[in-house]
Design a protein around this motif. Sequence first.
Motif, PDB file in Angstrom:
ATOM      1  N   VAL A   3      -6.493   3.494   0.374  1.00 10.80           N
ATOM      2  CA  VAL A   3      -5.764   2.942  -0.760  1.00 10.80           C
ATOM      3  C   VAL A   3      -5.324   4.009  -1.749  1.00 10.80           C
ATOM      4  CG1 VAL A   3      -7.832   2.487  -2.111  1.00 10.80           C
ATOM      5  CG2 VAL A   3      -5.785   1.081  -2.459  1.00 10.80           C
ATOM      6  N   ASP A   5      -4.289   6.996  -1.052  1.00 12.86           N
ATOM      7  CA  ASP A   5      -3.299   7.903  -0.463  1.00 12.86           C
ATOM      8  C   ASP A   5      -1.944   7.217  -0.431  1.00 12.86           C
ATOM      9  OD1 ASP A   5      -1.824   9.733   0.892  1.00 12.86           O
ATOM     10  OD2 ASP A   5      -3.167   9.898   2.620  1.00 12.86           O
ATOM     11  N   ALA A   6      -1.118   7.512  -1.411  1.00  9.49           N
ATOM     12  CA  ALA A   6       0.190   6.870  -1.508  1.00  9.49           C
ATOM     13  C   ALA A   6       1.308   7.761  -0.981  1.00  9.49           C
ATOM     14  CB  ALA A   6       0.481   6.495  -2.962  1.00  9.49           C
ATOM     15  N   GLN A 222       4.633   0.620   4.108  1.00 11.51           N
ATOM     16  CA  GLN A 222       3.942   1.641   3.315  1.00 11.51           C
ATOM     17  C   GLN A 222       3.104   0.985   2.227  1.00 11.51           C
ATOM     18  OE1 GLN A 222       4.349   5.258   3.609  1.00 11.51           O
ATOM     19  NE2 GLN A 222       2.564   5.225   2.271  1.00 11.51           N
ATOM     20  N   HIS A 223       3.683   0.005   1.561  1.00 10.20           N
ATOM     21  CA  HIS A 223       2.951  -0.691   0.485  1.00 10.20           C
ATOM     22  C   HIS A 223       1.727  -1.423   1.045  1.00 10.20           C
ATOM     23  CE1 HIS A 223       2.265  -2.895  -3.230  1.00 10.20           C
ATOM     24  NE2 HIS A 223       2.201  -4.008  -2.513  1.00 10.20           N
ATOM     25  N   THR A 226      -1.057   1.063   1.973  1.00 10.07           N
ATOM     26  CA  THR A 226      -1.732   1.692   0.821  1.00 10.07           C
ATOM     27  C   THR A 226      -2.652   0.722   0.115  1.00 10.07           C
ATOM     28  OG1 THR A 226       0.195   1.218  -0.590  1.00 10.07           O
ATOM     29  CG2 THR A 226       0.090   3.386   0.426  1.00 10.07           C
ATOM     30  N   GLN A 227      -2.511  -0.569   0.403  1.00 10.90           N
ATOM     31  CA  GLN A 227      -3.399  -1.560  -0.209  1.00 10.90           C
ATOM     32  C   GLN A 227      -4.629  -1.858   0.643  1.00 10.90           C
ATOM     33  OE1 GLN A 227      -2.593  -2.458  -3.412  1.00 10.90           O
ATOM     34  NE2 GLN A 227      -0.996  -0.933  -2.942  1.00 10.90           N
TER      35      GLN A 227
END
Length: 228
Positions: A3, A5-6, A222-223, A226-227
Amino acid sequence: MPVHDARPGGIVFDLDGTLIDSAPDIHAAVNRMLAGIGAAPLDMPTVVSFIGHGLPHLVGLVRAHHGIDAGEQPRMLAAMMTQYAAHPVALTRPYPGVVAALTRLQAAGHPLGLCTNKPVAATHAILDALDLSRFFAAVIGGDSLPVRKPDPAPLHAAFAALPAARLVYVGDSEVDAQTSHAAQVPFALFTRGYRKSPVADLAHVVAFDDFADLPAHVADLQHALTQC
């Protein structure tokens, strides 16, 4: 992807039937090869049905279709490679929206790679001729490793060469879906390529028929990752 690592994830693409419509040049090369041995030409749908596992497999299917002895495989393969290398992009073009989509994904920070069963020298020649080489930090061809797709090793190698976590593999066919599954990488299916099966029969996280939609799909993936 953790989470915290965006960073934009890496994206690897298939080539034939995904980024480029190469069937017209492959079809023409097959028929030039067949003419050279006095065999009848094949129609486009038949040749398209043979695409996906690399040129040796394609030539084997062409040979079997005509009932030609297996001993002729080396000679036919050499002729096919010569014919294809002579005119690799006479008729081949990127699918509509490909260049714009790659430009947007690269500008968003996604490292891009390529994983194809086409021989790597031919792959580079086509990418150069179509001005697509500038997008790819990694290119793995069908002869880059001792195995080719659907073995997951080439896809693993392509992602390993990118400076980012794995995000998605983009392809068009049963081979690509099998490769993605074996590599445990999310699969985005381009539905206008060379698949033989219904879309529902190919495991995927995203299906799209217009490259203009791909950047938004990637942003959603991607979103979501990352969650996690």
